[in-house]
Design an enzyme around this catalytic site. Structure first.
Site, short mmCIF file in Angstrom:
data_model
loop_
_atom_site.label_atom_id
_atom_site.label_comp_id
_atom_site.label_asym_id
_atom_site.label_seq_id
_atom_site.Cartn_x
_atom_site.Cartn_y
_atom_site.Cartn_z
N HIS A 43 5.23 -19.36 1.56
CA HIS A 43 5.18 -18.52 2.81
C HIS A 43 3.33 -18.84 3.04
O HIS A 43 2.36 -18.98 2.28
CB HIS A 43 5.04 -16.67 2.15
N GLU A 70 8.52 -18.51 5.29
CA GLU A 70 7.61 -16.98 6.50
C GLU A 70 6.18 -17.68 6.88
O GLU A 70 5.62 -18.41 6.22
CB GLU A 70 7.44 -15.70 5.04
N HIS A 190 9.69 -7.92 -1.40
CA HIS A 190 8.38 -7.64 -1.43
C HIS A 190 8.63 -6.33 -3.34
O HIS A 190 9.04 -4.90 -2.48
CB HIS A 190 7.61 -6.89 -0.27
#
Length: 237
Positions: A43, A70, A190
């Site tokens: 990410h 991401e 998450h």
């Protein structure tokens, strides 16, 4: 089966804290795959405080499982993804100063923007996923953007799980049912960890993939990276 994709941002954070190339992000990604993980996630953020854009490029030639990038689809990010052409791109509505992802997309308010970006990626042959909260309306909106998958934002699940697992997972089960009805694949991520991952997998129908980074790396400090990856794989299968 639910695939395990390991987010290696924290490896890059450790490297960047001292400069140099220790630990080597590319080498760690190869080890993670060798230990049994079925995907690598990165990410990159605009300030490159952990994963750098060049890391994303370097990983392309070595990742042999699924490669997931991401990020917020700002022009620089879009250009990177089109250059690297990972297996999957996951669109996340991060603000520039976000410490970590903290909300899913409003798929109705941002519908036109998401449709345009997703079309660009799909024309390049890249599978697309949208980060969403476990809200049926947002899942339905995601389906209308042309996305292939959603990634359910699981922070609320993780926070509530320790007190009431059934309550914690209820909205995610409901969102998954809707996703299955409208033809969207389901990812999640998450704050998932070794304690809560099995229950989540058992109660979210047709969960295809989980992306886990922070918790997995923290757990590995005590238990070892290879051991922890295999513990996740056992819970997911």
């Amino acid at each position: 089966m639910t695939r395990l994709s390991v987010n290696i941002n924290k490896i890059a954070t450790l490297r960047n804290s001292r400069g140099g190339n220790v630990p080597d992000v590319v080498a760690v990604a190869q080890d993670i795959e060798r230990f049994g993980a079925e995907g690598i996630t990165v990410h990159p953020r605009p300030d490159e405080r952990h994963i750098r854009y060049q890391d994303a490029r370097d990983l392309k030639s070595v990742v042999t499982t699924e490669y997931n990038i991401e990020g917020n689809p700002i022009p620089k990010f879009v250009d990177l993804v089109l250059e690297v052409k990972p297996t999957q791109v996951t669109l996340v509505p991060d603000s520039v100063d976000a410490i970590t992802s903290n909300a899913g997309w409003d798929t109705h308010k941002n519908a036109d923007f998401l449709k345009e970006v997703i079309s660009t990626f799909k024309d390049a042959g890249i599978r697309t996923s949208i980060f969403v909260d476990p809200v049926s309306k947002q899942v339905e909106g995601a389906a209308k953007t042309g996305a292939d998958r959603i990634e359910l934002y699981t922070e609320t699940y993780a926070k509530t799980f320790v007190k009431d697992p059934q309550q914690a997972v209820r909205s995610f089960t409901e969102a998954a049912v809707v996703a299955n009805e409208v033809g969207l694949g389901i990812n999640a991520g998450h704050d998932l960890n070794l304690d809560n991952i099995r229950y989540f997998k058992e109660n979210v129908p047709n969960l295809l993939e989980v992306s886990i980074g922070h918790a997995l790396i923290c757990e590995s400090l005590y238990l070892g990276l290879e051991n922890v990856i295999n513990m996740y794989l056992h819970r997911l299968k």
